[in-house]
Write a protein that holds these residues in place. Structure first.
Motif: not given
Lengths: 157, 511
Positions: A20, A57, A61-62, B410, B412-414, B467-468, B470, B472-475, B478
């Motif tokens: 994470d 990105v 947050l990634t 995920l 907790s991370s994003a 809110m940004p 996501f 490009a950040s999450l596949d 995910q």
């Protein structure tokens, strides 16, 4: 902990990471790539911006899990202090930095735009850069620097 | 009894039959025009001909059957049905025939012109003097009608058009409604403007596409239309030529819109209903008239018209789900008046969240109007009862609990930086937990996924949460894990079943 291989600036790096963990921590704490900065941690300021597969990105947050096989690029890929890249040279030329904390993120977001559209107009530049904030207020110089590169016919790399 | 194929008598009859059929074919259309459609099945026609023949000379009854085996037999028509000719009608030989044809052609032409041609309304010099009270009222009408939501492109001049509207029939670009003489509506008189608002006809007589909601604007009062006209005419003129639409054939032929209008353009200006309060009537007027809520919140039929039988039962727009607006107080996650009021005015409200996607600019418009307008809309909407009884399902855990640990990681991370219970945004700013938002409570996962993929972008000059994105950040995997995890917290009894296919579809749409 799990083994995650990140491809950063062209080199594959096998790392032992918490799955994470956001990318920003891996870059700064494990790979010593300290260009990208921790600003807000909420995706609201853009100081941590890096490029993943041609898209900007927020590295804060990634999650690292899911980035295997993707091409990650940081400001260190654009050039060095001795040999700055064209966009970095334009930022120096226009004196676009004051405290400089946001500049690595600004550079990477601008870079992603110029790779997609080498000659954007000012409107496009402003819209694209809206996600990155500069607390010192050098936005106008930053936009001037991007416009300088956008006006050049030379390549970015 | 039937004669053989080579029998001279049979051959004679064949020749006579064929001559008969040729005549029948020749006068087919003449007769069709003169007698109206007397339609017979082909087989019955053959019987009729055979009967006519047998009654005249009839040496060999039943011989007509031979025709089915005769390769030289002229078939009466290519279609299965033909018109029964009347062979010896005196009409055929007279001038009446041609006069009738001419009359029919003229009628056809008149009908076509009446349907598909509208006159231009003479251009005028841009009027400039309006009293300030009217301009103020007009500004409110334009805001309530969300004109700028479509007629201003991102980064473009106010009301100068250019926003692409992607429809199943091609891409349209909104037009310039600033008072520029060449590219805007500077030469439009009030009658021309009112005709456009009520009938969807431009000043020069061309048909506007129904993406412009004249179906709803026609229900507005004449006074409101005049006020909106005054406001638009008083603004700065911007030279911005319309962009070329990219409509698919045959929808690129504008006069065809007339047939659409014939089917779907009805309804008179709304009049208040005596049995309801003034606020309720005002709400109904705003929802059905200028606000054109049903444009998104009703499902559309195959040719892009709202299904009137499913009024406000929910639709979709730009990949987002526009939820049903009836039975708002009856559903499992009900709305009260206070929540609806806040939501309509772009606030973040407990239990539902904040408008995102295409609803965001609409709510920002409403926030600029007097609060009484949103109150009226809330009163009206909350009075609409759902046609379906609420089926409150008792929460029951799925029999085989799914492992949501990757989704939790995920989150907790994003997401946790803003959306965790202890995050400053929630502690200091009092934002609701994600599990209480409409997006996670909805039966469809679309709005949740769209919000994560695209974020809630900042609108220049407008307040509100950001809110940004996501994308490009999450596949996809995910995103699916995150959605399943959060849905489990919001509605443990009803996990989203269609996650991976919906994510796939949304990725395709946003490419």
């Amino acid at each position: 902990m799990s083994q995650i291989t990140l491809t950063v600036n062209g080199a594959a790096q096998a790392l032992e990471l918490e799955p994470d963990m956001p990318l920003l921590y891996a870059l700064r704490n494990h790979l010593n790539l300290n260009g990208a900065k921790y600003g807000c941690g909420l995706g609201q300021c853009g100081a941590c911006t890096v490029i993943v597969d041609d898209k900007p990105v927020f590295a804060c947050l990634t999650p690292c899990a899911g980035l295997e096989g993707k091409k990650i690029r940081t400001v260190e890929s654009l050039g060095s202090a001795e040999k700055p890249g064209p966009l970095q040279a334009a930022f120096i030329d226009k004196q676009a930095a004051q405290c400089g904390y946001c500049i690595a993120g600004m550079l990477m977001r601008a870079q992603s735009l110029l790779e997609r559209d080498p000659h954007p107009d000012e409107q496009t530049i402003c819209e694209h850069m809206a996600g990155n904030l500069c607390r010192c207020g050098t936005h106008l110089r930053i936009i001037e620097a991007i416009k300088q590169v956008a006006g050049h016919s030379g390549s970015l790399t | 009894m039937c004669q053989g194929y080579g029998h001279p008598a049979a051959a004679r009859i064949r020749a006579r039959d064929n001559a008969l059929m040729r005549r029948a074919q020749r006068c087919l259309w003449r007769n069709a025009l003169l007698r109206g459609p007397v339609i017979l099945h082909r087989k019955r026609l053959l019987y009729a001909l055979a009967l006519a023949q047998t009654s005249a000379s009839a040496p060999f009854p039943g011989c007509y059957k031979e025709r089915f085996h005769d390769p030289h037999f002229i078939r009466p028509a290519t279609a299965r049905c033909v018109f029964l000719p009347t062979m010896n009608s005196p009409l055929l030989k007279s001038r009446t025939l041609w006069i009738s044809v001419a009359v029919l052609a003229v009628i056809g032409l008149v009908v076509a012109v009446a349907l598909m041609w509208r006159p231009a309304i003479a251009p005028i010099k841009r009027p400039t003097s309006f009293d300030s009270a009217q301009l103020q009222r007009g500004a409110r009408v334009v805001e309530a009608g969300d004109c700028a939501v479509c007629h201003t492109r991102p980064g473009g001049e106010y009301l100068a058009g250019g926003l692409p509207l992607v429809t199943p029939f091609g891409t349209l670009y909104s037009t310039n409604i600033t008072p520029d003489a060449q590219t805007g509506i500077g030469e439009w008189s009030l009658p021309a403007f009112e005709r456009a608002m009520r009938e969807g006809i431009a000043r020069d007589g061309h048909f506007l596409y129904p993406a412009f909601p004249y179906v709803h604007y026609r229900r507005m009062s004449a006074a409101d239309i005049a006020d909106a006209y005054a406001y638009l005419m008083s603004g700065p003129a911007v030279h911005a030529p319309a962009r070329q639409n990219q409509m698919n054939f045959p929808m690129n032929i504008r006069p065809l819109v007339s047939f659409w209008n014939l089917l779907f353009l009805h309804g008179e200006p709304l009049t208040p209903l005596a049995e309801h309060s003034a606020a309720w009537n005002r709400g109904r007027y705003l929802v059905d008239g200028p606000g054109h809520c049903a444009g998104c919140h009703s499902p559309l039929n195959l040719i892009g018209a709202e299904k009137s039988s499913e009024y406000l039962l929910g639709g979709s727009v730009d990949g987002w789900e526009a939820p049903a607006l009836v039975g708002l107080g009856q559903r499992a996650n009900p709305w009260n008046r206070e929540q609806l009021l806040g939501y309509l005015r772009a606030d973040v409200v407990d239990g539902h969240g904040t408008p995102a996607g295409p609803m965001r600019p609409v709510s920002l418009s409403l926030a600029r109007l007097p609060a009484s307008e949103a109150e009226a809309i809330a009163d009206y909407l909350l009075s609409l009862q759902s046609p379906h009884a609420v089926t409150e399902t008792t929460p029951k855990k799925p029999s085989n609990p799914t492992d949501h640990s990757s989704g939790a990681l995920l989150f907790s991370s994003a997401c946790a930086g803003c959306h965790a219970a202890a995050a400053p945004m929630r502690e200091i700013d009092g934002r609701p937990g994600l599990q209480n938002t409409s997006a996670l409570q909805a039966a469809s996962s679309r709005n949740f996924l769209k919000t994560v993929l695209e974020g809630v972008p900042a609108i220049p000059g407008a307040p509100g949460p950001v809110m940004p994105p996501f994308a490009a950040s999450l596949d996809n995997a995910q995103l699916g894990a995150l959605a399943a995890y959060l849905r489990e917290q919001a509605r443990p009894d009803q996990p989203w079943a269609d996650l991976s296919s919906t994510i796939e579809a949304l990725r395709q749409e946003t490419k």
